[in-house]
Design a protein around this motif. Structure first.
Motif, PDB file in Angstrom:
ATOM      1  N   ASP A  19       2.391   1.831  -3.400  1.00  0.00           N
ATOM      2  CA  ASP A  19       1.492   2.081  -4.345  1.00  0.00           C
ATOM      3  C   ASP A  19       0.997   3.486  -4.263  1.00  0.00           C
ATOM      4  O   ASP A  19       1.061   4.404  -5.299  1.00  0.00           O
ATOM      5  N   GLY A  52       0.860  -1.316   0.111  1.00  0.00           N
ATOM      6  CA  GLY A  52       0.108  -0.009  -0.152  1.00  0.00           C
ATOM      7  C   GLY A  52       0.918   1.269  -0.186  1.00  0.00           C
ATOM      8  O   GLY A  52       0.463   2.403  -0.585  1.00  0.00           O
ATOM      9  N   GLU A  53       1.967   1.406   0.673  1.00  0.00           N
ATOM     10  CA  GLU A  53       2.990   2.322   0.876  1.00  0.00           C
ATOM     11  C   GLU A  53       3.708   2.632  -0.614  1.00  0.00           C
ATOM     12  O   GLU A  53       3.602   3.853  -1.021  1.00  0.00           O
TER      13      GLU A  53
END
Length: 382
Positions: free
Chosen positions: A5, A2-3
């Motif tokens: 992305d 997530g980070e």
């Protein structure tokens, strides 16, 4: 993940913003480069000083600043015996004109019209151009292309008409010379005022002779062929009466029917002051006091009065000529061309005993017409 992305999306957004910004900067820079020369040339030319040229010819003083740059550029483009002076240097600049209400034509007019805004040739619709070297000609359409309808279902439309042109050349065969005498006292006493005096006198002398030669030039003894010369084949009509709006209206109608003018408002009329005097004294309607001159001014596009570009009245009764011109489809009725710059030469011998300065300004000028239907000559205006 997530980070990563989020970091990728942030970087992509910044990259796209950078592309958009770079594209905007490139467009602005391109526009700046396209228009920079149009702005820089008038700025440089506004700094040209005729006073420096006069002192260089008289005392051998070195040219400096923008004057030196312009002279060097002109010398690299053509041969001059003296010091080349650009045509723009003869314009009447702000703060140096005789009257406060004179125009400030620095970068808003074509080359000679900018120098001579009150010139008769300019007011009559002539196109003033500057030619570097060689000869220049304009191909003017002379064919009469016609349209036709298909007579039958299987028939053909009228065949094609030949598209023909007629060349109107201008050649550097006519050189005009202007002589000026500047005393030693004027050189020492006038200072910066010499700039205005030289420019004003040279401007007026060239404008006066240019207007005369364009219309009345003999085509001999070095003069160009004036527009009133029969060799141009212009339509000439004898009025054989006193000037009235009815007489001029007939010729304006001929312009319109020849598709040369859209109406009387697009026609220019050149007359002598004596014609104005006669028409202004001829009352058309005694009840209202309307004169023939009032009727003319109400309908005609532009009236130009001159005693220089038209011959003196002659004969019994006294009679003179007039000229009608119009711009057809944006094409001027005639062209006036100048070659290169003004060649300013010093005569070191004629005034050597008095310490004066004699200058000769040489310029090459020629003229030609476009279409004959755009001009009409009126004769025997009594």
């Amino acid at each position: 993940m997530g980070e990563l992305d989020l970091e990728y999306r942030t970087a992509e957004t910044r990259y796209r913003a950078a592309l958009v910004s770079e594209d905007t900067e490139r467009r602005e820079a391109g526009e700046e480069l396209e228009t920079r020369s149009d702005r820089e040339w008038p700025e440089i030319m506004s700094g040209f000083e005729l006073r420096q040229v006069a002192l260089a010819l008289d005392e051998g003083a070195a040219l400096t600043g923008r004057t030196q740059e312009i002279v060097s550029e002109l010398r690299s483009q053509g041969g001059y015996r003296g010091v080349p002076v650009p045509w723009e240097a003869l314009e009447m600049r702000a703060g140096e004109a005789i009257a406060a209400d004179n125009p400030d034509p620095i970068s808003t007019r074509p080359i000679i019209e900018r120098l001579f805004p009150t010139s008769v040739a300019a007011q009559m619709g002539g196109s003033m151009i500057n030619i570097g070297t060689g000869e220049t000609e304009w191909p003017v359409t002379t064919s009469a292309v016609t349209a036709g309808w298909q007579a039958t279902e299987t028939g053909n439309v009228p065949g094609p008409s030949a598209y023909t042109t007629l060349d109107r050349p201008m050649a550097p065969d006519h050189t005009l010379g202007i002589q000026m005498r500047i005393t030693r006292k004027a050189l020492k006493q006038s200072g910066a005022a010499l700039e205005q005096a030289v420019r004003r006198d040279m401007n007026g002398a060239i404008q006066q002779e240019l207007d005369r030669a364009v219309f009345l030039g003999s085509g001999a003894s070095g003069e160009p062929t004036g527009l009133f010369d029969a060799s141009w084949g212009l339509t000439s009509t004898a009025i054989s009466a006193a000037p009235t709006w009815d007489a001029f209206r007939t010729e304006v109608t001929a312009f319109i029917t020849a598709n040369a003018a859209n109406g009387p408002g697009s026609v220019n009329l050149m007359i002598r002051p004596e014609v104005w005097d006669t028409m202004d004294g001829a009352v058309w309607d005694s009840g209202s006091g309307i004169t023939e001159w009032d009727r003319l001014q109400k309908n005609i596009g532009k009236t130009v009065m001159t005693h220089n570009a038209l011959g003196d009245p002659a004969g019994a009764p006294l009679a003179t000529d007039a000229l009608l011109t119009t711009n057809a489809g944006g094409v001027p009725p005639f062209f006036v061309g100048t070659w290169g710059a003004v060649d300013l030469i010093r005569d070191p011998y004629s005034d050597a005993q008095s310490g004066g300065l004699r200058l000769t300004a040489l310029t090459t000028i020629d003229n030609t017409i476009s279409r004959t239907v755009q001009m009409r000559i009126l004769t025997d205006i009594q």
